[in-house]
Design a protein around this motif. Structure first.
Motif, mmCIF file in Angstrom:
data_model
loop_
_atom_site.group_PDB
_atom_site.id
_atom_site.type_symbol
_atom_site.label_atom_id
_atom_site.label_comp_id
_atom_site.label_asym_id
_atom_site.label_seq_id
_atom_site.Cartn_x
_atom_site.Cartn_y
_atom_site.Cartn_z
ATOM 1 N N PRO A 134 0.815 -1.234 0.000
ATOM 2 C CA PRO A 134 0.000 0.000 0.000
ATOM 3 C C PRO A 134 0.838 1.270 0.000
ATOM 4 C CG PRO A 134 -0.893 -1.594 1.546
ATOM 5 C CD PRO A 134 0.430 -2.128 1.101
ATOM 6 N N ILE A 135 1.999 1.242 0.694
ATOM 7 C CA ILE A 135 2.872 2.413 0.695
ATOM 8 C C ILE A 135 3.460 2.628 -0.697
ATOM 9 C CG2 ILE A 135 4.957 3.403 1.722
ATOM 10 C CD1 ILE A 135 4.393 1.739 4.204
ATOM 11 N N VAL A 136 3.847 1.540 -1.337
ATOM 12 C CA VAL A 136 4.396 1.645 -2.694
ATOM 13 C C VAL A 136 3.345 2.200 -3.642
ATOM 14 C CG1 VAL A 136 5.382 0.333 -4.616
ATOM 15 C CG2 VAL A 136 6.036 -0.220 -2.269
ATOM 16 N N MET A 137 2.099 1.802 -3.467
ATOM 17 C CA MET A 137 1.036 2.311 -4.335
ATOM 18 C C MET A 137 0.911 3.833 -4.242
ATOM 19 S SD MET A 137 -1.919 -0.554 -3.684
ATOM 20 C CE MET A 137 -3.126 0.304 -4.695
ATOM 21 N N LEU A 138 1.122 4.390 -3.051
ATOM 22 C CA LEU A 138 0.988 5.830 -2.863
ATOM 23 C C LEU A 138 2.113 6.613 -3.529
ATOM 24 C CD1 LEU A 138 -0.076 5.896 0.906
ATOM 25 C CD2 LEU A 138 -1.542 6.128 -1.110
ATOM 26 N N MET A 139 3.179 5.931 -3.918
ATOM 27 C CA MET A 139 4.316 6.610 -4.529
ATOM 28 C C MET A 139 4.088 6.941 -5.997
ATOM 29 S SD MET A 139 7.213 4.145 -2.806
ATOM 30 C CE MET A 139 8.492 4.717 -3.917
ATOM 31 N N PHE A 140 3.020 6.404 -6.595
ATOM 32 C CA PHE A 140 2.819 6.561 -8.028
ATOM 33 C C PHE A 140 1.501 7.279 -8.313
ATOM 34 C CE2 PHE A 140 5.698 3.050 -7.519
ATOM 35 C CZ PHE A 140 6.634 3.257 -8.527
ATOM 36 N N LYS A 187 3.232 -2.769 -8.734
ATOM 37 C CA LYS A 187 3.405 -4.226 -8.652
ATOM 38 C C LYS A 187 4.849 -4.612 -8.972
ATOM 39 C CE LYS A 187 -1.388 -4.992 -10.211
ATOM 40 N NZ LYS A 187 -1.729 -3.570 -10.416
ATOM 41 N N ILE A 188 5.416 -3.968 -9.993
ATOM 42 C CA ILE A 188 6.796 -4.275 -10.378
ATOM 43 C C ILE A 188 7.768 -3.787 -9.308
ATOM 44 C CG2 ILE A 188 8.590 -3.771 -12.081
ATOM 45 C CD1 ILE A 188 6.382 -3.660 -14.193
ATOM 46 N N VAL A 189 7.524 -2.613 -8.750
ATOM 47 C CA VAL A 189 8.448 -2.040 -7.770
ATOM 48 C C VAL A 189 8.479 -2.862 -6.488
ATOM 49 C CG1 VAL A 189 8.813 -0.044 -6.261
ATOM 50 C CG2 VAL A 189 8.388 0.291 -8.696
ATOM 51 N N VAL A 190 7.342 -3.364 -6.027
ATOM 52 C CA VAL A 190 7.350 -4.142 -4.789
ATOM 53 C C VAL A 190 8.105 -5.456 -4.987
ATOM 54 C CG1 VAL A 190 5.188 -5.442 -5.110
ATOM 55 C CG2 VAL A 190 5.905 -4.775 -2.811
ATOM 56 N N ILE A 244 2.430 -13.121 -6.919
ATOM 57 C CA ILE A 244 1.174 -13.865 -6.778
ATOM 58 C C ILE A 244 0.349 -13.292 -5.623
ATOM 59 C CG2 ILE A 244 0.152 -16.119 -6.274
ATOM 60 C CD1 ILE A 244 1.319 -15.829 -9.080
ATOM 61 N N SER A 245 1.023 -12.931 -4.520
ATOM 62 C CA SER A 245 0.313 -12.330 -3.385
ATOM 63 C C SER A 245 -0.292 -10.986 -3.777
ATOM 64 C CB SER A 245 1.281 -12.148 -2.209
ATOM 65 O OG SER A 245 1.841 -13.383 -1.819
ATOM 66 N N VAL A 246 0.460 -10.184 -4.515
ATOM 67 C CA VAL A 246 -0.051 -8.884 -4.956
ATOM 68 C C VAL A 246 -1.240 -9.068 -5.887
ATOM 69 C CG1 VAL A 246 0.505 -6.857 -6.357
ATOM 70 C CG2 VAL A 246 2.105 -7.641 -4.605
ATOM 71 N N GLU A 247 -1.154 -10.049 -6.787
ATOM 72 C CA GLU A 247 -2.258 -10.294 -7.717
ATOM 73 C C GLU A 247 -3.491 -10.830 -6.992
ATOM 74 O OE1 GLU A 247 0.366 -11.215 -11.769
ATOM 75 O OE2 GLU A 247 -0.553 -12.859 -10.653
#
Length: 360
Positions: A218-224, A233-236, A303-306
């Motif tokens: 969720p933190i990575v999502m806020l960066m974009f 998804k790629i960055v995590v 797979i977890s992210v998906e």
């Protein structure tokens, strides 16, 4: 007595001992096979086989291991390759056969553990079926490429392949893996060679390493700007791979024998020359071991992210068919994940053989 006569006596004793040893193995092999068959036959004759099926299967597994060991002693040297391949591929096939029969005879709850034949049928349906609601398919319908290329060119082919769940997952894994592995290896080399950098970063990397990567997604999502796009998804995945490779490469560099470093210096290796000809080749086995672990971690993370935040990908279809209670296709998705992991690992091993020819 001369040494030559002593050697002749020892050779003759070994030659006479080998048939006896082989005879003992053959005798034990026959007893093990006969004992296993007799145990199953006795349970069936007493009408107790179904009640004691799982203990009998467990006993059969133990007997199978003993039979394999005895049979391995009897295999000649030229047949070792075939023997090892038989064990490697025969045992999974035997497990699948046992699973199939256990489901057919009611030893398993086939609602939640469908037989491999039903899973194969579900995988085939996923492969050939196009979901018109979501506009996706498992492989992207590659059999239509010639027709689409003739009508719309490469743009049509790309659009066709962009509907693939498998290619979506592969793209995310490879993108994150490369994006994380390259800087991770470089940082690991620097940390292995420079004590100051190692002391500054080692504790921080160790602290971040234990964090579940799905928890920081969720933190990575806020960066974009587009939190639901492909970049988070790629960055995590890249973050997970980066930390693993930095730690592994650092350990590989620090584990290089000092004799190699001294030999390199004596031959005039300095700077880039030392890095290219001594440090990287010396750390390469540990680096590739880390790459293999990092590749598995990348698969687990994506797979977890998906599962939680995707509308396309192998993880998405696996979770989707769990939600709609279609276990055959859920297991089919897991089969695709395992097959993808095996293929990517073989690709990494192929690269290792090319970059490390001295290990052949």
């Amino acid at each position: 007595m001369t040494s030559s006569s002593t050697n002749e006596i020892e050779t003759s004793q070994q030659a006479t001992a080998r048939p006896a040893f082989g005879g003992n193995d053959k005798h034990a092999l026959v007893l093990l096979v006969a004992g296993g068959l007799a145990a199953h036959a006795l349970l069936a004759a007493l009408g107790l086989w179904r009640d004691f099926a799982w203990p009998a299967i467990g006993l059969s597994f133990i007997l199978l291991v003993l039979i394999g060991e005895r049979a391995g002693r009897l295999v000649p040297v030229r047949g070792r390759g075939a023997y090892e391949r038989t064990l490697a591929f025969g045992f999974p096939a035997l497990v699948l056969l046992t699973w199939q029969l256990a489901g057919d005879y009611g030893l398993l709850n086939t609602t939640w553990f469908p037989q491999p034949s039903r899973i194969a049928a579900g995988l085939w349906d996923l492969t050939v079926r196009y979901d018109r609601f979501s506009g996706t398919s498992l492989l992207g319908r590659p059999w239509l490429i010639p027709e689409v290329y003739a009508a719309d060119g490469m743009a049509g082919v790309w659009k066709l392949l962009s509907e693939s769940h498998l290619l979506a997952t592969v793209g995310r894994v490879l993108g994150g893996f490369i994006l994380g592995a390259v800087p991770g290896v470089l940082l690991g080399v620097v940390m292995g060679m420079n004590q100051t950098v190692r002391l500054m970063l080692d504790t921080t990397l160790s602290a971040i390493y234990v964090l579940p990567k799905i928890a920081i997604f969720p933190i990575v999502m806020l960066m974009f700007a587009d939190p639901f796009g492909e970049a988070p998804k790629i960055v995590v995945v890249a973050l997970a791979v980066f930390i693993l490779m930095a730690i592994n490469t650092m350990a590989g560099v620090r584990g290089i024998d000092k004799v190699y470093l001294m030999a390199g210096r004596n031959y005039g290796a300095r700077g880039w020359s030392m890095l290219r000809h001594v440090i990287l080749p010396g750390a390469m086995p540990v680096i590739f071991a880390g790459l293999r672990i990092a590749l598995g971690t990348a698969m687990i993370v994506i797979i977890s992210v998906e599962f939680v935040r995707a509308k396309q990908g192998v993880g998405y279809i696996t979770f989707y068919y769990w939600e709609v209670l279609n276990p055959e296709k859920m297991y089919a998705g897991l089969v695709v994940v395992m097959a993808l992991g095996v293929l990517l690992t073989y690709g990494l091993q192929w690269l290792q053989r090319r970059l490390m020819p001295w290990q052949r």
